[in-house]
Design a protein around this motif. Structure first.
Motif, mmCIF file in Angstrom:
data_model
loop_
_atom_site.group_PDB
_atom_site.id
_atom_site.type_symbol
_atom_site.label_atom_id
_atom_site.label_comp_id
_atom_site.label_asym_id
_atom_site.label_seq_id
_atom_site.Cartn_x
_atom_site.Cartn_y
_atom_site.Cartn_z
ATOM 1 N N ASP A 140 4.752 21.320 -12.957
ATOM 2 C CA ASP A 140 3.673 21.226 -13.941
ATOM 3 C C ASP A 140 3.222 19.768 -14.015
ATOM 4 O OD1 ASP A 140 1.923 21.269 -16.037
ATOM 5 O OD2 ASP A 140 3.349 22.045 -17.520
ATOM 6 N N LYS A 141 2.071 19.473 -13.446
ATOM 7 C CA LYS A 141 1.582 18.098 -13.411
ATOM 8 C C LYS A 141 1.068 17.616 -14.767
ATOM 9 C CE LYS A 141 0.358 17.201 -8.601
ATOM 10 N NZ LYS A 141 -0.707 16.672 -7.705
ATOM 11 N N SER A 142 0.890 18.538 -15.688
ATOM 12 C CA SER A 142 0.379 18.146 -17.001
ATOM 13 C C SER A 142 1.500 17.889 -18.000
ATOM 14 C CB SER A 142 -0.545 19.238 -17.555
ATOM 15 O OG SER A 142 0.187 20.429 -17.830
ATOM 16 N N SER A 143 2.739 17.849 -17.523
ATOM 17 C CA SER A 143 3.873 17.624 -18.407
ATOM 18 C C SER A 143 4.701 16.451 -17.900
ATOM 19 C CB SER A 143 4.759 18.875 -18.493
ATOM 20 O OG SER A 143 5.543 19.007 -17.321
ATOM 21 N N THR A 144 5.730 16.105 -18.663
ATOM 22 C CA THR A 144 6.606 15.005 -18.265
ATOM 23 C C THR A 144 7.404 15.338 -17.005
ATOM 24 O OG1 THR A 144 8.152 13.366 -19.180
ATOM 25 C CG2 THR A 144 8.657 15.681 -19.582
ATOM 26 N N SER A 145 7.425 16.595 -16.586
ATOM 27 C CA SER A 145 8.087 16.967 -15.329
ATOM 28 C C SER A 145 7.510 16.183 -14.155
ATOM 29 C CB SER A 145 7.920 18.466 -15.062
ATOM 30 O OG SER A 145 8.617 19.239 -16.005
ATOM 31 N N TYR A 146 6.216 15.910 -14.210
ATOM 32 C CA TYR A 146 5.548 15.170 -13.140
ATOM 33 C C TYR A 146 6.088 13.739 -13.068
ATOM 34 C CZ TYR A 146 1.539 13.826 -10.142
ATOM 35 O OH TYR A 146 0.740 13.391 -9.114
ATOM 36 N N PHE A 147 6.218 13.091 -14.233
ATOM 37 C CA PHE A 147 6.752 11.731 -14.286
ATOM 38 C C PHE A 147 8.184 11.697 -13.764
ATOM 39 C CE2 PHE A 147 8.779 8.288 -16.923
ATOM 40 C CZ PHE A 147 8.188 7.220 -16.253
ATOM 41 N N PHE A 148 8.965 12.682 -14.156
ATOM 42 C CA PHE A 148 10.346 12.772 -13.685
ATOM 43 C C PHE A 148 10.382 12.933 -12.165
ATOM 44 C CE2 PHE A 148 14.032 15.523 -12.594
ATOM 45 C CZ PHE A 148 15.053 14.636 -12.923
ATOM 46 N N PHE A 149 9.549 13.818 -11.646
ATOM 47 C CA PHE A 149 9.515 14.077 -10.205
ATOM 48 C C PHE A 149 9.101 12.828 -9.435
ATOM 49 C CE2 PHE A 149 7.488 16.209 -6.400
ATOM 50 C CZ PHE A 149 8.676 16.663 -5.853
ATOM 51 N N LEU A 150 8.085 12.117 -9.921
ATOM 52 C CA LEU A 150 7.647 10.887 -9.262
ATOM 53 C C LEU A 150 8.747 9.836 -9.280
ATOM 54 C CD1 LEU A 150 3.980 10.572 -10.611
ATOM 55 C CD2 LEU A 150 4.701 11.302 -8.328
ATOM 56 N N SER A 151 9.496 9.772 -10.378
ATOM 57 C CA SER A 151 10.606 8.815 -10.475
ATOM 58 C C SER A 151 11.687 9.124 -9.448
ATOM 59 C CB SER A 151 11.205 8.838 -11.889
ATOM 60 O OG SER A 151 10.259 8.417 -12.867
ATOM 61 N N VAL A 152 11.976 10.418 -9.269
ATOM 62 C CA VAL A 152 12.986 10.828 -8.285
ATOM 63 C C VAL A 152 12.519 10.487 -6.870
ATOM 64 C CG1 VAL A 152 14.215 12.784 -7.270
ATOM 65 C CG2 VAL A 152 13.917 12.657 -9.751
ATOM 66 N N LEU A 153 11.274 10.860 -6.548
ATOM 67 C CA LEU A 153 10.750 10.575 -5.209
ATOM 68 C C LEU A 153 10.761 9.080 -4.926
ATOM 69 C CD1 LEU A 153 7.654 12.973 -4.900
ATOM 70 C CD2 LEU A 153 9.995 13.351 -4.113
ATOM 71 N N ASP A 154 10.361 8.299 -5.907
ATOM 72 C CA ASP A 154 10.285 6.848 -5.728
ATOM 73 C C ASP A 154 11.657 6.259 -5.414
ATOM 74 O OD1 ASP A 154 8.660 4.307 -6.036
ATOM 75 O OD2 ASP A 154 10.176 3.939 -7.574
ATOM 76 N N HIS A 202 20.842 25.741 -6.531
ATOM 77 C CA HIS A 202 21.667 24.744 -7.220
ATOM 78 C C HIS A 202 20.785 23.663 -7.835
ATOM 79 C CE1 HIS A 202 21.244 21.583 -4.002
ATOM 80 N NE2 HIS A 202 20.872 22.667 -3.331
ATOM 81 N N VAL A 203 21.390 22.868 -8.702
ATOM 82 C CA VAL A 203 20.677 21.740 -9.311
ATOM 83 C C VAL A 203 20.782 20.560 -8.356
ATOM 84 C CG1 VAL A 203 20.556 20.146 -11.247
ATOM 85 C CG2 VAL A 203 21.150 22.547 -11.648
ATOM 86 N N LEU A 204 19.650 20.110 -7.838
ATOM 87 C CA LEU A 204 19.621 19.000 -6.887
ATOM 88 C C LEU A 204 19.869 17.677 -7.610
ATOM 89 C CD1 LEU A 204 19.070 18.218 -3.906
ATOM 90 C CD2 LEU A 204 16.653 17.948 -4.555
ATOM 91 N N VAL A 205 19.103 17.419 -8.629
ATOM 92 C CA VAL A 205 19.296 16.264 -9.520
ATOM 93 C C VAL A 205 18.867 16.690 -10.914
ATOM 94 C CG1 VAL A 205 18.994 14.432 -7.795
ATOM 95 C CG2 VAL A 205 17.001 15.335 -9.004
ATOM 96 N N SER A 206 19.406 16.038 -11.914
ATOM 97 C CA SER A 206 18.994 16.320 -13.290
ATOM 98 C C SER A 206 18.667 15.007 -13.996
ATOM 99 C CB SER A 206 20.099 17.065 -14.054
ATOM 100 O OG SER A 206 21.117 16.169 -14.473
ATOM 101 N N SER A 207 18.149 15.135 -15.184
ATOM 102 C CA SER A 207 17.809 13.938 -15.964
ATOM 103 C C SER A 207 19.042 13.126 -16.322
ATOM 104 C CB SER A 207 17.051 14.340 -17.234
ATOM 105 O OG SER A 207 17.754 15.335 -17.951
ATOM 106 N N LYS A 208 20.216 13.719 -16.203
ATOM 107 C CA LYS A 208 21.457 12.967 -16.419
ATOM 108 C C LYS A 208 21.621 11.898 -15.342
ATOM 109 C CE LYS A 208 26.385 13.683 -17.359
ATOM 110 N NZ LYS A 208 27.467 14.697 -17.478
ATOM 111 N N ASP A 209 21.072 12.184 -14.152
ATOM 112 C CA ASP A 209 21.135 11.226 -13.047
ATOM 113 C C ASP A 209 20.053 10.157 -13.159
ATOM 114 O OD1 ASP A 209 23.175 12.810 -11.669
ATOM 115 O OD2 ASP A 209 21.543 14.216 -11.237
ATOM 116 N N PHE A 210 19.090 10.362 -14.048
ATOM 117 C CA PHE A 210 17.965 9.438 -14.211
ATOM 118 C C PHE A 210 17.787 9.085 -15.689
ATOM 119 C CE2 PHE A 210 17.251 11.056 -10.054
ATOM 120 C CZ PHE A 210 16.548 10.080 -9.366
#
Length: 332
Positions: A140-154, A202-210
């Motif tokens: 969902d690009k209109s939610s904070t999920s997008y920011f989280f995903f970009l942070s992981v990719l970066d 499975h859970v690849l990464v979670s917000s606990k890792d970030f």
């Protein structure tokens, strides 16, 4: 007039004056509590507000916020921008966008951070983040999920162009993943737990890792803060006391929050396990500009990502969004 009569009149006057000084006159009325509307969506991270309400912490600081649940971001963002509400609980990276687009607001304190409640779920073949390259990801690009995903990719040296994104809500993304329609999904509970319903899921990464990525904050209209600085300070102090109370009375706190959100107590307890509520000490540390993970650094990262994506214009003074005065005063 005799000296005795004169003495009596002097004593009588002194007595009447003493009565007046000790409250014999009319007692001054207490100032009316500051009333305002505070909106948030249905999320446990905002729910300690109801503990503050239930336990009289708002009244203690002479404020009377009307707590309003609004689920749609465009609606609560518009309500703050237009002045229909004076305060809002929302994620930091989205408030950077609202501020950049002209909403006159100030960030007063941090409420909570996701500590395992959000994440990326993936199929068996995707064992590490780098394996996402070429994958189809629900997001969902209109939610904070997008920011989280970009942070992981970066962090792992990937670009958004390295994956194929299918835009959908976080809940739909989780469901689509479990049904085998996606290689991965950016979602939250209960879908992180439900990922195992798909063989190899499975859970690849979670917000606990970030840590210090998905942060909920309390913002107020700038004009309201200028007119009622005592309300911003009172709300900050009430929040800190609510967090302290919750930590000492977890079961009761979960019951209060569940009733307010219209959810089951166990459901709220499970949601709460995936967040870290930010009280007095956490806020003081988070607002420390010298810290590597300060609120200023998170806001700066959000500005960078949203500018890069063309969502906001360059040159946003993110520091102007943040008002640390209430946190500093409330933690003295």
């Amino acid at each position: 007039m005799s000296r005795r009569s004169l003495a009596f009149l002097v004593l009588l006057s002194a007595f009447l004056l003493l009565l007046t000084g000790c409250g014999g006159g009319k007692e001054p009325s207490k100032a009316e509590p500051v009333k305002f509307k505070l909106a948030h969506c249905t999320w446990v991270g905002y729910a300690p507000l109801y503990i503050a309400q239930e336990k009289g912490f708002f009244a203690k600081y002479n404020i009377a916020p009307e707590l309003v649940i609004i689920e749609d971001e465009s609606q609560y963002a518009g309500a703050l921008a237009s002045g229909q509400i004076q305060a809002l609980g929302n994620v930091l990276d989205r408030e950077v966008i609202h501020f950049a687009k002209g909403t006159p607001e100030k960030l007063i304190f941090a409420m909570d951070e996701s500590a395992g409640g959000d994440g990326i779920i993936a199929k068996k073949e995707i064992a590490k983040v780098e394996d996402l390259k070429g994958a189809t990801v629900g997001l969902d690009k209109s939610s904070t999920s997008y920011f989280f995903f970009l942070s992981v990719l970066d962090k792992y040296g990937l670009k958004e162009e390295d994956v194929t994104i299918q835009e959908m809500s976080a809940g739909d993304a989780g469901a689509a993943f479990v049904a085998g329609k996606l290689d991965a999904a950016v979602t939250w509970e209960p879908w992180l737990t439900n990922a195992s319903q798909r063989e190899g899921g499975h859970v690849l990464v979670s917000s606990k890792d970030f840590p210090k990525t998905i942060i909920d904050v309390l913002v107020m209209r700038e004009d309201f803060v200028k007119e009622h600085p005592e309300a911003a300070l009172g709300l900050t102090k009430a929040w800190f006391e609510a967090i302290d109370y919750y930590r000492e009375h977890v079961d009761e706190g979960n019951e209060i929050m569940a009733k307010a959100l219209g959810l089951g107590t166990e459901e709220v307890a499970e949601m709460a396990r995936g967040v870290q509520f930010l009280g007095k000490d956490e806020n003081l540390a988070f607002f420390d500009q010298a810290s590597e993970d300060s609120i200023y650094k998170v806001a700066e990262r959000a500005v960078h990502f949203w500018t890069e994506k063309g969502i906001i214009d360059k040159g946003v003074d993110f520091a102007a969004l943040i008002d640390d005065s209430s946190v500093k005063e409330a933690t003295k």
